[in-house]
Design an enzyme around this catalytic site. Structure first.
Site, PDB file in Angstrom:
ATOM      1  N   GLU A 127     -47.240 -16.884  22.229  1.00  0.00           N
ATOM      2  CA  GLU A 127     -47.175 -17.327  20.817  1.00  0.00           C
ATOM      3  C   GLU A 127     -46.217 -16.435  20.153  1.00  0.00           C
ATOM      4  O   GLU A 127     -45.457 -15.632  20.561  1.00  0.00           O
ATOM      5  CB  GLU A 127     -48.665 -17.239  19.970  1.00  0.00           C
ATOM      6  CG  GLU A 127     -49.469 -18.241  20.776  1.00  0.00           C
ATOM      7  CD  GLU A 127     -50.802 -18.062  19.905  1.00  0.00           C
ATOM      8  OE1 GLU A 127     -50.881 -17.322  18.917  1.00  0.00           O
ATOM      9  OE2 GLU A 127     -51.908 -18.615  20.364  1.00  0.00           O
ATOM     10  N   HIS A 242     -49.102 -19.979   8.196  1.00  0.00           N
ATOM     11  CA  HIS A 242     -49.001 -20.316   9.622  1.00  0.00           C
ATOM     12  C   HIS A 242     -47.906 -21.634   9.478  1.00  0.00           C
ATOM     13  O   HIS A 242     -47.999 -22.571   8.600  1.00  0.00           O
ATOM     14  CB  HIS A 242     -50.229 -21.234  10.089  1.00  0.00           C
ATOM     15  CG  HIS A 242     -50.443 -21.446  11.533  1.00  0.00           C
ATOM     16  ND1 HIS A 242     -49.380 -22.042  12.129  1.00  0.00           N
ATOM     17  CD2 HIS A 242     -50.708 -20.574  12.544  1.00  0.00           C
ATOM     18  CE1 HIS A 242     -49.431 -22.091  13.469  1.00  0.00           C
ATOM     19  NE2 HIS A 242     -50.573 -21.088  13.871  1.00  0.00           N
ATOM     20  N   ARG A 290     -44.327 -15.301  12.834  1.00  0.00           N
ATOM     21  CA  ARG A 290     -44.742 -16.295  12.184  1.00  0.00           C
ATOM     22  C   ARG A 290     -44.066 -16.278  10.680  1.00  0.00           C
ATOM     23  O   ARG A 290     -43.864 -17.391  10.328  1.00  0.00           O
ATOM     24  CB  ARG A 290     -46.254 -15.897  12.020  1.00  0.00           C
ATOM     25  CG  ARG A 290     -47.146 -17.173  11.891  1.00  0.00           C
ATOM     26  CD  ARG A 290     -48.531 -16.911  12.059  1.00  0.00           C
ATOM     27  NE  ARG A 290     -49.022 -17.017  13.222  1.00  0.00           N
ATOM     28  CZ  ARG A 290     -50.341 -16.983  13.626  1.00  0.00           C
ATOM     29  NH1 ARG A 290     -51.160 -16.423  12.862  1.00  0.00           N
ATOM     30  NH2 ARG A 290     -50.587 -17.326  14.671  1.00  0.00           N
ATOM     31  N   HIS A 351     -52.935 -19.316   6.033  1.00  0.00           N
ATOM     32  CA  HIS A 351     -53.748 -19.141   7.252  1.00  0.00           C
ATOM     33  C   HIS A 351     -54.664 -17.990   7.480  1.00  0.00           C
ATOM     34  O   HIS A 351     -55.791 -18.102   7.836  1.00  0.00           O
ATOM     35  CB  HIS A 351     -52.782 -19.465   8.425  1.00  0.00           C
ATOM     36  CG  HIS A 351     -53.239 -19.188   9.910  1.00  0.00           C
ATOM     37  ND1 HIS A 351     -54.359 -20.167  10.295  1.00  0.00           N
ATOM     38  CD2 HIS A 351     -53.315 -18.363  10.917  1.00  0.00           C
ATOM     39  CE1 HIS A 351     -54.813 -19.993  11.618  1.00  0.00           C
ATOM     40  NE2 HIS A 351     -54.000 -18.868  11.971  1.00  0.00           N
ATOM     41  N   ARG A 386     -49.424 -10.331  10.406  1.00  0.00           N
ATOM     42  CA  ARG A 386     -50.115 -10.569  11.793  1.00  0.00           C
ATOM     43  C   ARG A 386     -49.403 -11.117  13.181  1.00  0.00           C
ATOM     44  O   ARG A 386     -48.923 -12.165  12.844  1.00  0.00           O
ATOM     45  CB  ARG A 386     -51.780 -11.097  11.468  1.00  0.00           C
ATOM     46  CG  ARG A 386     -52.425 -10.959  12.890  1.00  0.00           C
ATOM     47  CD  ARG A 386     -53.772 -11.348  12.436  1.00  0.00           C
ATOM     48  NE  ARG A 386     -53.907 -13.019  12.288  1.00  0.00           N
ATOM     49  CZ  ARG A 386     -53.923 -13.947  12.961  1.00  0.00           C
ATOM     50  NH1 ARG A 386     -53.608 -13.768  14.099  1.00  0.00           N
ATOM     51  NH2 ARG A 386     -53.952 -15.026  12.364  1.00  0.00           N
TER      52      ARG A 386
HETATM   53  C1  SIN Z   1     -52.452 -20.235  16.630  1.00  0.00           C
HETATM   54  O1  SIN Z   1     -53.201 -20.984  17.632  1.00  0.00           O
HETATM   55  O2  SIN Z   1     -51.378 -20.731  16.451  1.00  0.00           O
HETATM   56  C2  SIN Z   1     -53.441 -19.474  15.649  1.00  0.00           C
HETATM   57  C3  SIN Z   1     -53.517 -18.099  16.210  1.00  0.00           C
HETATM   58  C4  SIN Z   1     -53.658 -17.034  15.251  1.00  0.00           C
HETATM   59  O3  SIN Z   1     -53.809 -17.356  14.210  1.00  0.00           O
HETATM   60  O4  SIN Z   1     -53.404 -16.228  15.752  1.00  0.00           O
END
Ligand code: SIN
Length: 511
Positions: A127, A242, A290, A351, A386
């Protein structure tokens, strides 16, 4: 200083219950801390609504841990620190990344069914901000549900753990700056829960914002009541947006998350002209940290005068998408979008909350007897932004650490349970629903991805007026109390954001 207690009560006249440890919150941090407490101690977990109403349950992406081939806790450390924009506590991050594999192993041992490769090893994904594949997941894109369910099963096998649902935590009661108990509202009656220690695992603040991925119960209650009790809060300006929630014209519904793993596995962001833009903003393109992706999307939305951009996975194998992201596929399909053939409209929304109740590496706050973990706590691991999938992980590692600390001291701790009377005897009623909506809109508009002092000061003035109205009203219903908590958190976020003049991580000042 806000009100010390939200409502009128006299503990002499209400039902009391005594246990060893109270846990507020039924997400991953709360449940995992419960199973790590000594089995000889009486534990009470209170859940604001039903057990599946929390942010952990909604978590899609997974749990970050250096368990994959070629990965090391040092690499996980580097990515966490980089995402945190220089604001992380290195010691806390070291604890997080080094202890992560062991807590993942505990979950596997209690039966958490993580997705696995044919050879039985854990499947990992990637991610934003991760330079390696290190995110383990379950049920494709429903990791939180599987982890919560398995922890719940484990809790239910323990005779020393009682779970009470639909129980609203009103206020922490203290005497001489020491924790004595918790005032709760359950089945329309107040109750005084008395214990040696309390663990606040009550989650973040999502509902302070109009657009959020968070569950509707997440109104910052634990953080606000800790503040009223004198607990130190830190980093209140660091709110994470997010990048990719599904865009919906229905402004009132909670926003559905499209996991970052979709981008981690090849999803491309395009503006409404169909042009890919992320490579112009960061070398990691769609998998940049992010805050960077959220700001880039925001900029493209402004350039194209649109409320969304697109997430494109139409180049991926359709069966693989349906298997890997079954819930996301279904959610989009039910709303008329077949993501294997059509672009998904997405936009950034609130988020996660990096700020919160300041704790040390063992979950201790500045008040004896009060511990915090999970999103409610600020352990220092997230800094100003984060890293993806470090949140369930933080709940596990620091939830366990809270319990280890309590286990080592509980036999010398005393039940205090001092009786307290709080009388304000106010009768004015505020339209809590209207105030609530107004605060969320102000926060969305003025304490979002881009911030400036003039607008934030104006929003703070309005919120201070609401706080004054609320403080001078009776605050009897749960809605009124939640609204007071929301107002209080909103004002603390704005004050901290006004104070921090420079841009860092998720806090972006345009002035
Ligand atoms: C996501 O699946 O994008 C969220 C995971 C997270 O908030 O770390």
């Amino acid at each position: 200083m806000p009100l010390r207690y939200l409502t009128d009560f006299d503990t002499k006249n209400i039902e009391k219950e005594i246990c060893d440890v109270i846990i507020v919150g039924s997400g991953v941090a709360g449940l995992y801390s419960a199973i790590n407490l000594d089995r000889s101690k009486k534990i009470l977990i209170i859940s604001k609504e039903s057990m599946d109403e929390n942010n952990s349950y909604l978590a899609q992406g997974g749990i970050a841990a250096a368990v994959g081939e070629g990965d090391l806790p040092e690499y996980h450390f580097e990515d966490t620190i980089k995402a945190g924009a220089g604001e992380c506590d290195n010691e806390a991050v070291t604890v997080l990344v080094e202890e992560a594999p062991r807590d993942v192993e505990v979950l596997c041992n209690i039966g958490t069914n993580f997705d696995r490769n044919i050879d039985g090893t854990l499947t990992t994904t990637r991610e934003g901000g991760h330079r390696r594949f290190r995110i383990i997941h379950a049920l494709g894109d429903a990791t939180g549900r599987e982890v919560v369910d398995s922890l719940l099963r484990e809790c239910r096998t323990r005779e020393n753990i009682t779970i009470v649902e639909n129980c609203f935590a009103v206020d922490i009661i203290t005497a001489d700056e020491h924790f004595t108990g918790l005032l709760v509202k359950h089945e329309n009656k107040y109750k005084y829960l008395i214990s040696k220690a309390i663990i606040l695992a009550s989650g973040g603040i999502g509902q302070v914002y109009k657009n959020t991925t968070n569950a509707t119960v997440i109104t910052g209650d634990g953080i606000a009541m800790a503040y009223r009790a004198g607990a130190e809060l830190t980093d209140m300006e660091f709110v994470q947006f997010h990048p990719t929630a599904m865009y919906s014209e229905n402004v009132d519904e909670n926003k559905f998350l499209i996991s970052e793993a979709v981008r981690g596995e090849g999803g491309i962001l395009r503006n409404t002209d169909g042009r890919r833009f992320m490579p112009e903003y960061h070398e990691m393109a769609e998998v940049a940290p992010r805050d960077i992706v959220a700001r880039a999307i925001f900029a493209e939305m402004k350039k194209t005068n649109s409320d969304f951009v697109y997430l494109d996975v139409t180049h991926k194998e359709p069966d693989q998408i349906k298997k890997r992201f079954p819930n996301i596929y279904k959610h989009c399909f039910d709303r008329g979008i077949d993501m294997t053939k059509q672009f998904i409209p997405v936009c950034p929304v609130q988020h996660y909350f990096m700020g919160g109740i300041k704790t040390d590496l063992w979950g201790r706050t500045n008040i004896q007897g009060i511990y915090a973990c999970g999103e409610a706590a600020n352990t220092g691991v997230h800094g100003a932004n984060r890293l993806a999938s470090n949140s369930l992980l933080e709940g596990l590692v620091f939830g366990r650490r809270c319990s280890e600390q309590i286990n080592s001291t509980i036999d010398s701790m005393k039940i205090i349970g001092t009786d307290i009377v709080n009388r304000r005897q106010l009768t004015t009623i505020v339209d809590a629903e209207a105030v609530n909506i107004s605060i969320k809109s102000l926060m969305n508009e003025y304490a979002g991805i881009e911030r400036n002092e003039k607008d934030m000061s104006m929003a703070l003035c309005r919120i201070n007026e609401y706080m004054e109205q609320l403080e001078n009203s009776s605050l009897e219903s749960t809605k009124e109390m939640e609204t007071m908590n929301i107002a209080n958190i909103a004002s603390l976020i704005l004050k901290a954001a006004i104070r921090r003049k420079e841009s860092v991580g998720s806090h972006y000042r345009i002035d």
